[in-house]
Design a protein around this motif. Structure first.
Motif, short mmCIF file in Angstrom:
data_model
loop_
_atom_site.label_atom_id
_atom_site.label_comp_id
_atom_site.label_asym_id
_atom_site.label_seq_id
_atom_site.Cartn_x
_atom_site.Cartn_y
_atom_site.Cartn_z
N PRO A 1 -10.30 36.01 2.92
CA PRO A 1 -10.38 37.12 1.96
C PRO A 1 -9.13 37.25 1.11
O PRO A 1 -8.92 38.29 0.49
N LEU A 2 -8.29 36.20 1.04
CA LEU A 2 -6.91 36.38 0.59
C LEU A 2 -6.54 35.64 -0.70
O LEU A 2 -5.40 35.73 -1.15
N ALA A 3 -7.48 34.88 -1.30
CA ALA A 3 -7.12 34.10 -2.48
C ALA A 3 -6.78 35.02 -3.66
O ALA A 3 -7.36 36.10 -3.79
N PRO A 4 -5.85 34.59 -4.52
CA PRO A 4 -5.02 33.39 -4.43
C PRO A 4 -3.84 33.59 -3.48
O PRO A 4 -3.41 34.72 -3.25
N VAL A 5 -3.32 32.49 -2.95
CA VAL A 5 -2.22 32.53 -1.99
C VAL A 5 -1.10 31.63 -2.48
O VAL A 5 -1.35 30.52 -2.96
N THR A 6 0.13 32.12 -2.35
CA THR A 6 1.32 31.30 -2.61
C THR A 6 2.31 31.54 -1.48
O THR A 6 2.71 32.68 -1.24
N ILE A 7 2.69 30.48 -0.79
CA ILE A 7 3.60 30.59 0.36
C ILE A 7 4.70 29.54 0.24
O ILE A 7 4.43 28.38 -0.11
N PHE A 8 5.90 29.95 0.52
CA PHE A 8 6.99 29.00 0.79
C PHE A 8 7.58 29.36 2.14
O PHE A 8 7.75 30.53 2.47
N ASP A 9 7.91 28.34 2.92
CA ASP A 9 8.37 28.62 4.28
C ASP A 9 9.30 27.52 4.76
O ASP A 9 9.18 26.35 4.37
N LYS A 10 10.22 27.91 5.63
CA LYS A 10 11.12 26.97 6.30
C LYS A 10 11.71 27.69 7.51
O LYS A 10 11.78 28.92 7.55
N PRO A 11 12.14 26.95 8.53
CA PRO A 11 12.69 27.58 9.73
C PRO A 11 14.15 27.97 9.58
O PRO A 11 14.91 27.33 8.85
N VAL A 12 14.54 29.00 10.32
CA VAL A 12 15.95 29.42 10.38
C VAL A 12 16.73 28.54 11.35
O VAL A 12 17.83 28.09 11.05
N PHE A 13 16.13 28.27 12.53
CA PHE A 13 16.82 27.49 13.55
C PHE A 13 16.18 26.11 13.69
O PHE A 13 14.96 25.96 13.55
N GLU A 14 17.02 25.13 14.01
CA GLU A 14 16.57 23.74 14.06
C GLU A 14 15.86 23.38 15.35
O GLU A 14 15.07 22.44 15.39
N HIS A 15 16.16 24.09 16.43
CA HIS A 15 15.62 23.77 17.76
C HIS A 15 14.87 25.00 18.27
O HIS A 15 15.45 26.05 18.47
N ARG A 16 13.56 24.86 18.48
CA ARG A 16 12.71 26.00 18.85
C ARG A 16 11.75 25.53 19.94
O ARG A 16 10.84 24.74 19.66
N GLY B 1 26.75 38.69 18.61
CA GLY B 1 28.12 38.54 19.08
C GLY B 1 28.78 37.24 18.69
O GLY B 1 29.90 36.96 19.17
N ILE B 2 28.14 36.42 17.85
CA ILE B 2 28.72 35.14 17.45
C ILE B 2 29.42 35.30 16.10
O ILE B 2 28.80 35.72 15.12
N PRO B 3 30.71 35.00 16.01
CA PRO B 3 31.40 35.09 14.73
C PRO B 3 30.72 34.23 13.67
O PRO B 3 30.18 33.15 13.98
N GLU B 4 30.72 34.70 12.46
CA GLU B 4 30.00 34.01 11.39
C GLU B 4 30.44 32.56 11.25
O GLU B 4 29.61 31.67 10.99
N GLU B 5 31.72 32.28 11.47
CA GLU B 5 32.20 30.92 11.28
C GLU B 5 31.68 29.95 12.36
O GLU B 5 31.76 28.73 12.19
N ASN B 6 31.13 30.49 13.45
CA ASN B 6 30.60 29.65 14.52
C ASN B 6 29.08 29.68 14.61
O ASN B 6 28.50 28.99 15.46
N GLN B 7 28.43 30.45 13.76
CA GLN B 7 26.98 30.61 13.90
C GLN B 7 26.21 29.32 13.65
O GLN B 7 25.12 29.13 14.19
N HIS B 8 26.79 28.42 12.85
CA HIS B 8 26.10 27.15 12.59
C HIS B 8 25.97 26.30 13.84
O HIS B 8 25.14 25.38 13.89
N LEU B 9 26.77 26.60 14.88
CA LEU B 9 26.68 25.83 16.12
C LEU B 9 25.57 26.31 17.03
O LEU B 9 25.23 25.62 18.00
N VAL B 10 25.00 27.47 16.74
CA VAL B 10 23.81 27.93 17.48
C VAL B 10 22.61 27.28 16.80
O VAL B 10 22.09 27.77 15.81
N ILE B 11 22.17 26.16 17.34
CA ILE B 11 21.13 25.37 16.66
C ILE B 11 19.73 25.82 17.03
O ILE B 11 18.75 25.32 16.46
N GLY B 12 19.60 26.77 17.95
CA GLY B 12 18.28 27.27 18.32
C GLY B 12 18.26 27.74 19.75
O GLY B 12 19.28 28.15 20.31
N GLY B 13 17.09 27.68 20.34
CA GLY B 13 16.97 28.17 21.71
C GLY B 13 15.62 27.85 22.31
O GLY B 13 14.75 27.25 21.67
#
Length: 618
Positions: A214-229, A521-533
């Motif tokens: 029931p939803l046309a037209p549809v436009t979606i863009f998507d990508k993940p936040v974390f690399e490991h899920r 609780g993760i400092p912004e400069e280290n957040q890139h090391l949290v690759i997922g969970g």
């Protein structure tokens, strides 16, 4: 009030995608779809990889949703057309070739999409008021006539086994009122993710013949936040069949997870066949038939890879290894010490690999010679465990005879270094539990992934030391918690443990699971090391009877946090008001796919809008 309620109900149904995309716009035009819909699969091939890199506008912009419905596809060539679809078997082909190709990922995704839309779809009565009027499938109805699948880049060969961040999972999806659907992505895995979203736009009709959106037209863009899920499933404490495990892989894929962690051996049993050492599973499994054969193991890895999921195998060591004693007793110290097993281990039976034993090293070399080459076609990781190693066990280790950290630490360092060098030798990246770094103070290579489970503070310590980490705080993402003790207590001590709750009680309901922020609780400069969970399903009190409902749909809540992030676009914690109807629909879709996910609300709540909410203001 009635009109407001109707608007809310419509929004709830129309926005019921899970995980929630980065950008999602839709209309209210009804489109039906026939089983003979054509899938047109286009791929990059008119140019070489270098020229693709020099013509970036053709590629899907992973940081923007601008122009997604106007991508130029003139550079693509038609790979294949699926018309008048002939139902095939979604099980993987029994090919002697190891690994999985990009073509196989796309073909599997098309097949799964067709099955999901036409054979396993959701009749959405629970998400409309009583006596609602569903769309009429009259002869003049509009139909979706074509699904274009466009792979915009030539892919590297490691589609089955990327390291975290190596593969682009972003996609765009458009659906026009005229009946054209297009899924575009830079990778086959992105195509698979986009086709899953496409299936969530469609519903089964009560006449059991028609399917519509029931939803046309549809436009979606998507990508993940974390690399490991991912989901971590313990198959040692209780045995699960290959079909049970593949069903969990299907559910992971439908929630856009990309890792399936198989905790395959532990103290209680060794169910994995090692052909060069057949005694391991023949004697270490609960029963000779409760074993994953080499073919089973390959089949599970391949089945996951076909859906863009990397299966990560864990052989926990040096602790959690007492099941080896049944085949090789000379390798294990402090085996099954009773009644004081808790002096030597976290749970019975006690037992650990000896820490300074040539025989142990010879055993591990033979194990790795057999196992690691069978993992490497399907994964870039090997998990060696390393959790809950009890120093007291080494008082009974005749190669050590001590629990002194000053004596044990260098021996553990030698043990870990030797294993990691062996793992790297076949091109795999080592993964360890947090205790190796934070309790045993191991010096680990910069490539080693450290998996945390005990606290956010531990995550902060891991990334402060420069290591990539996986989160999974037991207070939120241990899915086995809240079932009470599985231990029995003698009357002399029973009162001390009443009312017999487990260490991680209470039960972690989906709202608690959903509230967890991996970056807390993760400092912004280290957040890139949290690759997922990962969410963890330990199996002391879970077997095939209750497996599905113990993981799902709480695992779906984890999936959205890891795909979409714990915060919304305005930086606020994601709302239960928004999530609840979408998660209820995801649960129904999982049930339609054959997954026994438990309900989160009664139909009254999903049918009647805001009536089951407190504090709702807008």
């Amino acid at each position: 009030m009635a009109s407001i309620l109707y608007i809310y109900l419509f929004i709830s149904l129309a926005a019921a995608l899970w995980p929630i995309p980065v950008s999602y716009k839709h209309g209210d035009t009804v489109l039906f779809i026939k089983k003979g819909v054509s899938f047109y699969w286009y791929e990059a091939g008119a140019r070489d990889v270098g020229s693709i890199a020099n013509q970036a506008p053709f590629l899907l912009a992973s940081n923007s949703n601008i122009g997604l419905d106007t991508q130029d596809s003139s550079n693509l060539k038609l790979r294949k057309r699926y018309a008048e679809f002939v139902l095939g078997d979604t099980e993987e082909e029994d090919s002697m070739r190891e690994g999985v190709t990009s073509d196989e990922v796309v073909e599997f995704a098309i097949n799964s999409t067709w099955r999901t839309i036409f054979l396993q779809n959701l009749y959405p009565w629970k998400f409309h008021p009583r006596n609602w009027n569903e769309p009429s499938a009259q002869q003049t109805a509009n139909y979706l006539s074509r699904i274009n699948i466009e792979v915009l880049a030539i892919e590297p060969p490691n589609v089955a086994k990327p390291l975290a961040g190596e593969f682009d999972e972003s996609y765009s999806l458009t659906l026009t009122e005229e009946g054209l659907a297009t899924v575009r992505a830079n990778s086959s895995i992105g195509i698979a993710r986009g086709l899953i979203t496409l299936t969530q736009l469609f519903y089964a009709h009560s006449d059991k013949e028609h399917v519509y959106t029931p939803l046309a037209p549809v436009t979606i863009f998507d990508k993940p936040v974390f690399e490991h899920r991912g989901i971590n499933l313990d198959v040692s404490r209780n045995f699960f069949s290959v079909s049970d495990i593949k069903r969990q892989i299907d559910a992971c894929a439908y929630n856009k997870m990309n890792r399936f962690h198989l905790h395959v051996t532990d103290s209680q049993s060794w169910p994995l066949e090692i052909p060069s050492m057949p005694k391991l599973s023949a004697k270490g499994a609960y029963r000779p038939d409760l074993v994953y054969t080499s073919q089973d193991f390959r089949s599970m890895q391949r089945y996951a890879a076909l859906q863009g999921i990397e299966m990560i195998t864990e052989i926990d060591m040096p602790g959690h290894t007492s099941s080896i004693h049944h085949a090789y007793p000379e390798l294990i110290a402090a085996f099954n010490k009773q009644p004081d097993w808790n002096t030597y281990a976290a749970e019975p039976p006690s037992g650990t690999l000896k820490l300074n034993s040539t025989a142990v090293y010879n055993f591990l070399e033979k194990l790795f010679d057999d196992l690691l080459p069978r993992i490497s076609p399907y994964s870039s990781y090997f998990h060696m465990g390393g959790d809950e190693v009890n120093r007291n066990a080494y008082l009974l280790d005749d190669t050590v005879n001590s629990n002194d950290p000053a004596i044990l630490q260098p021996l553990m360092q030698k043990f870990v270094d030797r294993i990691h060098d062996r793992v790297r030798g076949v091109g795999l990246t080592p993964v360890v539990w947090e205790e190796m770094l934070l309790e045993w103070n191991m010096t680990l290579g910069s490539d080693v992934i450290v998996q945390s489970w005990r606290s956010d503070e531990a995550v902060a310590q891991i990334v402060a030391k420069g290591h990539k980490t996986l989160v999974g705080n037991y207070k939120y993402w241990y899915l086995d918690c809240g079932k009470g003790q599985w231990l029995d207590f003698d009357p002399s001590v029973s009162a001390n443990y009443w009312p017999y709750i487990d260490y991680c009680a209470p039960f972690h309901n989906w709202r608690l699971v959903y509230s967890y922020d991996p970056l807390s609780g993760i400092p912004e400069e280290n957040q890139h090391l949290v690759i997922g969970g990962e969410a963890h399903m330990w199996a002391e009190q879970t077997d095939p009877v209750n497996l599905d409902r113990m993981i799902w749909p709480r695992g779906s809540a984890v999936a959205e946090v890891l795909w979409s992030g714990a915060k919304d676009g305005q930086g606020r914690n994601r709302s239960q008001i928004d999530a609840s109807p979408r998660l209820s629909e995801m649960r129904e879709r999982l049930v339609s796919l054959g997954v026994g996910a438990e309900p989160i609300q009664m139909p009254y709540c999903t049918m009647e809008g805001v009536v089951c909410q407190l504090g709702y203001t807008d």
